[in-house]
Write an enzyme that holds these catalytic residues in place. Structure first.
Site, PDB file in Angstrom:
ATOM      1  CB  ILE A 259      -1.012   0.055   1.178  1.00 35.59           C
ATOM      2  CG1 ILE A 259      -0.355  -0.346   2.493  1.00 35.59           C
ATOM      3  CG2 ILE A 259      -2.226  -0.805   0.897  1.00 35.59           C
ATOM      4  CD1 ILE A 259      -1.320  -0.303   3.677  1.00 35.59           C
ATOM      5  CB  SER A 260       2.740   3.147   1.489  1.00 38.99           C
ATOM      6  OG  SER A 260       3.855   3.961   1.749  1.00 38.99           O
ATOM      7  CB  THR A 261       7.030   1.994  -2.201  1.00 35.68           C
ATOM      8  OG1 THR A 261       6.070   1.063  -2.672  1.00 35.68           O
ATOM      9  CG2 THR A 261       8.383   1.368  -2.186  1.00 35.68           C
ATOM     10  N   GLY A 262       7.876   3.863   0.625  1.00 36.18           N
ATOM     11  CA  GLY A 262       8.557   5.107   0.980  1.00 36.18           C
ATOM     12  C   GLY A 262      10.052   4.920   0.903  1.00 36.18           C
ATOM     13  CB  SER A 265       8.958   1.875   5.846  1.00 37.38           C
ATOM     14  OG  SER A 265       7.916   2.784   5.574  1.00 37.38           O
ATOM     15  CB  VAL A 266       7.879  -1.585   1.671  1.00 40.30           C
ATOM     16  CG1 VAL A 266       6.850  -1.958   0.622  1.00 40.30           C
ATOM     17  CG2 VAL A 266       9.173  -1.187   1.011  1.00 40.30           C
ATOM     18  CB  VAL A 267       3.057   0.152   4.458  1.00 39.54           C
ATOM     19  CG1 VAL A 267       1.900  -0.332   5.330  1.00 39.54           C
ATOM     20  CG2 VAL A 267       3.960   1.087   5.247  1.00 39.54           C
ATOM     21  CE  LYS A 288       6.987   2.705   8.906  1.00 35.48           C
ATOM     22  NZ  LYS A 288       6.613   3.935   9.607  1.00 35.48           N
ATOM     23  CG  ASP A 404       7.737  12.867   9.642  1.00 35.31           C
ATOM     24  OD1 ASP A 404       7.654  13.997   9.100  1.00 35.31           O
ATOM     25  OD2 ASP A 404       7.844  11.819   8.988  1.00 35.31           O
TER      26      ASP A 404
HETATM   27  P1  ADP Z   1       6.822   6.141   5.949  1.00 40.75           P
HETATM   28  O1  ADP Z   1       7.980   6.272   6.883  1.00 40.75           O
HETATM   29  O2  ADP Z   1       7.138   5.421   4.710  1.00 40.75           O
HETATM   30  O3  ADP Z   1       6.119   7.456   5.721  1.00 40.75           O
HETATM   31  P2  ADP Z   1       4.332   5.360   7.250  1.00 40.75           P
HETATM   32  O4  ADP Z   1       4.234   4.680   8.575  1.00 40.75           O
HETATM   33  O5  ADP Z   1       3.924   6.784   7.197  1.00 40.75           O
HETATM   34  O6  ADP Z   1       5.818   5.150   6.723  1.00 40.75           O
HETATM   35  O7  ADP Z   1       3.489   4.526   6.218  1.00 40.75           O
HETATM   36  C1  ADP Z   1       3.401   4.884   4.874  1.00 40.75           C
HETATM   37  C2  ADP Z   1       1.971   4.865   4.400  1.00 40.75           C
HETATM   38  O8  ADP Z   1       1.430   3.564   4.562  1.00 40.75           O
HETATM   39  C3  ADP Z   1       1.072   5.782   5.166  1.00 40.75           C
HETATM   40  O9  ADP Z   1       1.060   7.053   4.606  1.00 40.75           O
HETATM   41  C4  ADP Z   1      -0.279   5.104   5.045  1.00 40.75           C
HETATM   42  O10 ADP Z   1      -0.898   5.460   3.833  1.00 40.75           O
HETATM   43  C5  ADP Z   1       0.088   3.649   4.993  1.00 40.75           C
HETATM   44  N1  ADP Z   1      -0.024   3.037   6.325  1.00 40.75           N
HETATM   45  C6  ADP Z   1       0.943   2.904   7.255  1.00 40.75           C
HETATM   46  N2  ADP Z   1       0.492   2.283   8.343  1.00 40.75           N
HETATM   47  C7  ADP Z   1      -0.808   2.018   8.127  1.00 40.75           C
HETATM   48  C8  ADP Z   1      -1.842   1.391   8.889  1.00 40.75           C
HETATM   49  N3  ADP Z   1      -1.622   0.913  10.099  1.00 40.75           N
HETATM   50  N4  ADP Z   1      -3.059   1.282   8.322  1.00 40.75           N
HETATM   51  C9  ADP Z   1      -3.289   1.772   7.094  1.00 40.75           C
HETATM   52  N5  ADP Z   1      -2.368   2.362   6.334  1.00 40.75           N
HETATM   53  C10 ADP Z   1      -1.134   2.496   6.832  1.00 40.75           C
HETATM   54 MN    MN Z   2       4.811   8.600   6.733  1.00 40.48          MN
END
Ligand code: ADP
Ligand code: MN
Length: 515
Positions: A259-262, A265-267, A288, A404
């Site tokens: 759902i996210s690649t930062g 981290s990758v989620v 995460k 943050d």
């Molecule tokens: P990063 O350090 O990459 O910003 P985040 O913890 O902010 O890491 O997670 C990145 C994205 O993943 C978030 O912006 C959100 O959209 C999604 N995400 C992270 N944790 C959750 C969660 N518990 N439930 C739903 N979405 C999440």
């Molecule tokens: Mn974030």
């Protein structure tokens, strides 16, 4: 693992190319098909048999993008990569067992023993313990340290009269050189000279030694390259295997996708599996994965290096462990927030650099970030007051500064704001804690002022409201300077008293000391 039928296979005598002597994947099962002569001549049947064979040898690969990412059912056949890794793991484990046997055989009852420890292949992820990795900086055990050779006495000779032999004696040297070959890496084939009384001249031995070492370096280089290239990808094999284990153990049902690649981290989203004795797994989870690409974390050192909770450990750790600490930090901070009743993901489990928590959202759709959602002015106002409240709770009850905080790390779900992404959060008495708080306040107040919330405090007012401090400067520059002066005062206090104040206080209350 046993189900793929590799556990029974044992490589033969030498730990080297075991695959040459026996297939580690076990003997192929031969199925005899009885049929008539007409059948044998039938082209149709031949085609069918061929197809059958091909299918058996190359099971169909399910495209990752379409099907589920990892599930309990398809794991054994859908991923060739995973299968290969599992087989490799099994193979490596057998290799190591063989290595141990070899080691034992060579050492026997001898007082001087050699160790193959460095040639072991079992991967760190093949164990549930988190302390199982060989520390990079651990040099107590150095297999490259030469064994003490059997010595000629100090005087340089033994024997008497015409039987005298010096340390330069050709025969003695030759035998010693032969024995020293055992110090080469085990995969370097030195042949079996036991019982043959081989004597290697110094010249031959040195040439061999050079060759053995350069081979060793070459294989190390290749290994290094491989490690780097996997680290570039979102999820390296080690992480995949960690995830696979979570599914295999039934803790997770399916990992559906990313759902996210930062940068750091990758989620992933996952459906929760069955509850264990001590844990209820949420129906939907977020996983995460802190990236093991070490470089990305370099610029975040300051968050953790100066966090006294981690200070003692920081200097002793290797980069991989530091990344695990980020995950650990996020877990601790989330737990504190959970205890204070702040809406945030609930921690499910932490495994190395992988943190599993409850999913904020529904049916695989993550809740939108505050920056992406259009709220009615009423909801906007509600969100603002909620955040003001949460920031105060975070500071006072959790003793934390988010560090943050912005519309990127706040999700809108179920009619309220949820805080996420707290791996970098620090305690207010962190050397830069108040500066981080001020930055958080600036983000929040700018977002809501732009969003039309007339009641929104400006960043300085918000800072005072959250921290309970009373900084009176009416402009940004002076305000910032006062914050830094406070931080410095705290640092001086640490220098003088060896202990940190747990809270900044401007109301004359006695300072509260932490732990
Ligand atoms: P990063 O350090 O990459 O910003 P985040 O913890 O902010 O890491 O997670 C990145 C994205 O993943 C978030 O912006 C959100 O959209 C999604 N995400 C992270 N944790 C959750 C969660 N518990 N439930 C739903 N979405 C999440
Ligand atoms: Mn974030």
């Amino acid at each position: 693992m046993d189900s793929v039928g590799v556990a029974a296979a044992t490589p033969e005598a030498r730990p080297g190319p075991a695959w040459q002597s026996k297939c580690p994947w076990g003997a192929p099962s031969t199925t005899s098909i009885s049929c008539s002569l007409a059948d044998v001549m039938s082209e149709q049947l031949a085609k069918e048999l061929q197809l059958e064979e091909e299918n058996a040898a190359f099971p169909e690969v399910v495209a990752a993008a379409e099907g589920p990412f990892i599930t309990g059912e398809n794991i054994d056949t859908s991923s060739d990569l995973m299968l290969a890794q599992m087989l490799q793991m099994e193979f490596d484990r057998e290799y190591d067992a063989q290595l141990r046997r070899e080691e034992k055989k060579i050492n026997g009852d001898s007082k001087v023993s050699i160790s193959f420890e460095n040639y072991r292949k079992v991967h760190p992820y093949d164990s549930d313990s988190s302390e199982d990795e060989v520390d990079w900086q651990d040099t107590r055990h150095d297999p490259y340290r030469a064994d003490k050779p059997t010595t000629t006495p100090r005087r340089g000779f033994i024997g008497k009269g015409k039987d005298i032999t010096t340390k330069h004696d050709e025969v003695v040297c030759g035998r010693k050189n032969t024995a020293r070959m055992e110090n080469f890496a085990p995969e370097f084939q030195v042949g079996d000279g036991i019982g043959m009384d081989l004597k290697l001249s110094n010249q031959v031995f040195n040439a061999l030694k050079q060759h053995a070492y350069s081979e060793e370096r070459r294989s190390a280089r290749l290994h290094e390259k491989k490690e780097h290239s996997t680290a570039e990808k979102a999820v390296d094999p080690k992480t995949r295997l960690l995830l696979y284990k979570m599914v295999n153990s039934g803790m997770l049902e399916t990992i559906t996708g990313c759902i996210s690649t930062g940068k750091e981290s990758v989620v992933f989203h996952a459906y929760g599996g069955s509850a264990t004795e001590d844990k209820v797994i949420p129906p939907e989870c977020a996983i995460k994965v802190f990236k093991t690409t070490l470089n990305e974390f370099k610029n975040r050192d300051k968050y953790i290096k100066d966090d006294y909770r981690f200070k003692d450990r920081f200097s002793k750790l290797n980069p991989r462990k530091i990344i695990r600490m980020w995950a650990e930090k996020e877990m601790h901070n989330l737990t504190r927030m959970q205890n204070a009743g702040i809406p945030c993901p609930q921690v499910v489990i932490l495994k190395k650099h992988v943190l599993v928590m409850s999913f904020i959202g529904q049916d695989q759709v993550p809740a939108p970030k505050l920056k992406d959602v259009t709220l009615s002015s009423e909801d906007m106002k509600k969100a603002y007051y909620q955040i003001l409240n949460m920031m105060q709770q975070l500071y006072r009850e959790c003793n934390l500064v988010h560090a943050d905080l912005s519309e990127y790390n706040m999700l809108w779900h179920d009619g309220k704001v949820w805080l996420i992404d707290v791996s970098q959060s620090v305690e207010p008495t962190h050397p830069h804690g108040l500066e981080f708080l001020f930055r958080d306040c600036r983000n929040v107040s700018q977002f809501f002022q732009k969003g039309g919330v007339a009641e929104a405090l400006n960043e300085r007012e918000l800072f005072n409201a959250v921290s309970g401090l009373n900084i009176t400067a009416d402009n940004e520059v002076d305000f910032q300077a006062e914050i830094e002066a406070l931080e410095k005062m705290n640092e001086d206090h640490v220098q003088n008293h060896g202990k940190k104040l747990s809270t900044f206080s401007s109301d004359g209350d006695p300072p509260i000391y932490d732990e």
